[in-house]
Design a protein around this motif. Structure first.
Motif, mmCIF file in Angstrom:
data_model
loop_
_atom_site.group_PDB
_atom_site.id
_atom_site.type_symbol
_atom_site.label_atom_id
_atom_site.label_comp_id
_atom_site.label_asym_id
_atom_site.label_seq_id
_atom_site.Cartn_x
_atom_site.Cartn_y
_atom_site.Cartn_z
ATOM 1 N N ASP A 120 80.706 65.400 15.745
ATOM 2 C CA ASP A 120 81.003 66.692 15.136
ATOM 3 C C ASP A 120 81.838 67.549 16.078
ATOM 4 O O ASP A 120 81.884 67.324 17.279
ATOM 5 N N ARG A 121 82.457 68.535 15.534
ATOM 6 C CA ARG A 121 83.183 69.511 16.342
ATOM 7 C C ARG A 121 82.227 70.622 16.776
ATOM 8 O O ARG A 121 81.243 70.912 16.113
ATOM 9 N N GLN A 122 82.527 71.203 17.912
ATOM 10 C CA GLN A 122 81.800 72.365 18.440
ATOM 11 C C GLN A 122 80.332 72.062 18.741
ATOM 12 O O GLN A 122 79.455 72.891 18.521
ATOM 13 N N ASN A 123 80.051 70.861 19.218
ATOM 14 C CA ASN A 123 78.722 70.506 19.705
ATOM 15 C C ASN A 123 78.861 69.805 21.052
ATOM 16 O O ASN A 123 79.929 69.285 21.392
ATOM 17 N N GLU A 124 77.789 69.778 21.824
ATOM 18 C CA GLU A 124 77.838 69.147 23.141
ATOM 19 C C GLU A 124 77.646 67.641 23.025
ATOM 20 O O GLU A 124 76.683 67.172 22.412
ATOM 21 N N TYR A 125 78.553 66.897 23.642
ATOM 22 C CA TYR A 125 78.490 65.442 23.622
ATOM 23 C C TYR A 125 78.855 64.881 24.991
ATOM 24 O O TYR A 125 79.647 63.950 25.110
ATOM 25 N N GLY A 126 78.260 65.435 26.021
ATOM 26 C CA GLY A 126 78.554 65.004 27.373
ATOM 27 C C GLY A 126 78.228 63.546 27.619
ATOM 28 O O GLY A 126 78.981 62.830 28.285
ATOM 29 N N GLU A 127 77.113 63.060 27.070
ATOM 30 C CA GLU A 127 76.717 61.666 27.275
ATOM 31 C C GLU A 127 77.634 60.707 26.531
ATOM 32 O O GLU A 127 77.901 59.596 26.997
ATOM 33 N N VAL A 128 78.122 61.120 25.357
ATOM 34 C CA VAL A 128 79.060 60.276 24.617
ATOM 35 C C VAL A 128 80.383 60.181 25.367
ATOM 36 O O VAL A 128 80.979 59.098 25.470
ATOM 37 N N LEU A 129 80.843 61.299 25.906
ATOM 38 C CA LEU A 129 82.069 61.288 26.707
ATOM 39 C C LEU A 129 81.897 60.379 27.914
ATOM 40 O O LEU A 129 82.781 59.570 28.237
ATOM 41 N N ARG A 130 80.759 60.487 28.571
ATOM 42 C CA ARG A 130 80.482 59.649 29.733
ATOM 43 C C ARG A 130 80.453 58.171 29.353
ATOM 44 O O ARG A 130 80.991 57.320 30.068
ATOM 45 N N LEU A 131 79.839 57.869 28.217
ATOM 46 C CA LEU A 131 79.772 56.494 27.740
ATOM 47 C C LEU A 131 81.161 55.932 27.472
ATOM 48 O O LEU A 131 81.482 54.804 27.877
ATOM 49 N N LEU A 132 81.994 56.702 26.805
ATOM 50 C CA LEU A 132 83.348 56.237 26.487
ATOM 51 C C LEU A 132 84.171 56.039 27.749
ATOM 52 O O LEU A 132 84.836 55.003 27.908
ATOM 53 N N LEU A 133 84.137 56.990 28.656
ATOM 54 C CA LEU A 133 84.914 56.884 29.889
ATOM 55 C C LEU A 133 84.485 55.689 30.729
ATOM 56 O O LEU A 133 85.329 54.931 31.238
ATOM 57 N N ASN A 134 83.190 55.508 30.887
ATOM 58 C CA ASN A 134 82.704 54.404 31.701
ATOM 59 C C ASN A 134 82.983 53.053 31.059
ATOM 60 O O ASN A 134 83.356 52.089 31.749
ATOM 61 N N THR A 135 82.841 52.966 29.744
ATOM 62 C CA THR A 135 83.114 51.707 29.064
ATOM 63 C C THR A 135 84.593 51.353 29.147
ATOM 64 O O THR A 135 84.952 50.185 29.368
ATOM 65 N N LEU A 136 85.474 52.328 29.002
ATOM 66 C CA LEU A 136 86.907 52.073 29.143
ATOM 67 C C LEU A 136 87.250 51.649 30.567
ATOM 68 O O LEU A 136 88.128 50.812 30.779
ATOM 69 N N HIS A 137 86.552 52.209 31.539
ATOM 70 C CA HIS A 137 86.766 51.813 32.936
ATOM 71 C C HIS A 137 86.407 50.342 33.135
ATOM 72 O O HIS A 137 87.184 49.575 33.717
ATOM 73 N N TYR A 138 85.238 49.948 32.662
ATOM 74 C CA TYR A 138 84.824 48.549 32.789
ATOM 75 C C TYR A 138 85.754 47.628 32.008
ATOM 76 O O TYR A 138 86.039 46.502 32.434
ATOM 77 N N LEU A 139 86.230 48.089 30.859
ATOM 78 C CA LEU A 139 87.139 47.305 30.040
ATOM 79 C C LEU A 139 88.483 47.124 30.742
ATOM 80 O O LEU A 139 89.019 46.007 30.806
#
Length: 251
Positions: free
Chosen positions: A102-121
Motif C-alpha cells: 500500500d501507499r503511505q504505510n511503513e514497509y521497512g522490512e519489505v524494503l530490507r527483504l528486497l534489497l538483500n535478496t537483490l544483493h544475493y541475486l
C-alpha cells in the motif's frame, strides 16, 4: 522539499522524455514520482531513477504530485542487467511488491527483504530458485498472509516426520491426520514432504532477519520448496504474474 531513500520498482514512460517511477520506501510505502527529462542522454537522474536503483531522492510536492528535484544513487544493482534470468527474477520480485504494498504505510522490512535478496541475486551468493522461494514466503509473512506452520492443524504434533502442506488452507498436518480427513489426500493443492521442508519453511517465515539467508536445503527439498512457495503466494494473493510466467519460460 523532501528527501527519501528507496528503490525503484516500476517505471512508466510519459511522452518522449519523461517518466513516472514508483519508489518503495521504508516509512512512506510506495511513492509515485514524476521525473522530467529522464530519457535525455545528459539526464542527471538517469542512473538514479532507473529500475532497481536504490537511491536518495530529493522530491517536491506540487498539486498533489511528487516531482524529482535531484537524485543520488546508493546502489544500482548493475550486474542484474547482465543476466536475463536474474533480471527477469528481479522483475518478478518488483512486480509482487508493487501489487501487494500500500501507499503511505511503513514497509521497512519489505524494503530490507528486497534489497538483500537483490544483493544475493546479483552477487550469485545463492541459487535463483532458493532466493525466489525465500522471497515469496518471507514477503507473505511480512504482509500478513504467513502460513500457519506452528503444529499439525488436527492433532497438534509439533515435529511430525512426514508433513502435508495444505496450500488452500494455509496450514499443514501430519501425514496420519491427512489420511483421516475425507478426500484430503486427493487435494491437488497439498504437498507432502518430510520434516526438513517444514524446518526450512519455519526458518524463512520466523527467523530473525540477520539469519534469514543462512541455511541450506537438499536438491530434493529445494524443488518441493520452490513448488510450495510459488503456489502458496499465487493462491493466497489470488493473482497471476506475467513476470513469473516470463521467468519460468527461461528455465
Amino acid at each position: 522539499m523532501l528527501t527519501i531513500e528507496g528503490i525503484v520498482i516500476k517505471e512508466r514512460s510519459v511522452g518522449e522524455q519523461d517518466k513516472f517511477i514508483d519508489v518503495l520506501t521504508a516509512k512512506e510505502g510506495v511513492i509515485e514520482i514524476s521525473v522530467k527529462g529522464a530519457k535525455k542522454i545528459n539526464s542527471k537522474s538517469g542512473s538514479s531513477a532507473q529500475l532497481f536503483a536504490y537511491s536518495r531522492f530529493c522530491i517536491q510536492l506540487r498539486k498533489q504530485r511528487y516531482y524529482l528535484n535531484s537524485a543520488e544513487p546508493i546502489c544500482i544493482f548493475y550486474n542484474l542487467r547482465t543476466d536475463i534470468k536474474k533480471l527477469s527474477l528481479a522483475a518478478y520480485f518488483a512486480d509482487i511488491v508493487s501489487y501487494t504494498i500500500d501507499r503511505q504505510n511503513e514497509y521497512g522490512e519489505v524494503l530490507r527483504l528486497l534489497l538483500n535478496t537483490l544483493h544475493y541475486l546479483e552477487k550469485d551468493k545463492r541459487p535463483l530458485e532458493f532466493l525466489k522461494s525465500l522471497f515469496e514466503l518471507r514477503l507473505c509473512a511480512e504482509i500478513g498472509i504467513m502460513p500457519d506452520i506452528v503444529c499439525c492443524s488436527v492433532c497438534g504434533e509439533f515435529e511430525p516426520e512426514r508433513v502435508v502442506f495444505r496450500i488452500s488452507n494455509g496450514d499443514f498436518c501430519c501425514e496420519k491426520c491427512s489420511q483421516s480427513l475425507a478426500g484430503d489426500e486427493y487435494n491437488i493443492n497439498n504437498i507432502t514432504s518430510d520434516k526438513a521442508m517444514l524446518d526450512a519453511v519455519r526458518h524463512i517465515v520466523l527467523t530473525d532477519f540477520s539469519r534469514l539467508y543462512n541455511f541450506r536445503v537438499s536438491e530434493k527439498i529445494g524443488k518441493k520448496l520452490t513448488d510450495y512457495s510459488e503456489r502458496y503466494l499465487v493462491n493466497h494473493l489470488e493473482h497471476n504474474f506475467r513476470t513469473l510466467d516470463f521467468y519460468r519460460n527461461l528455465l
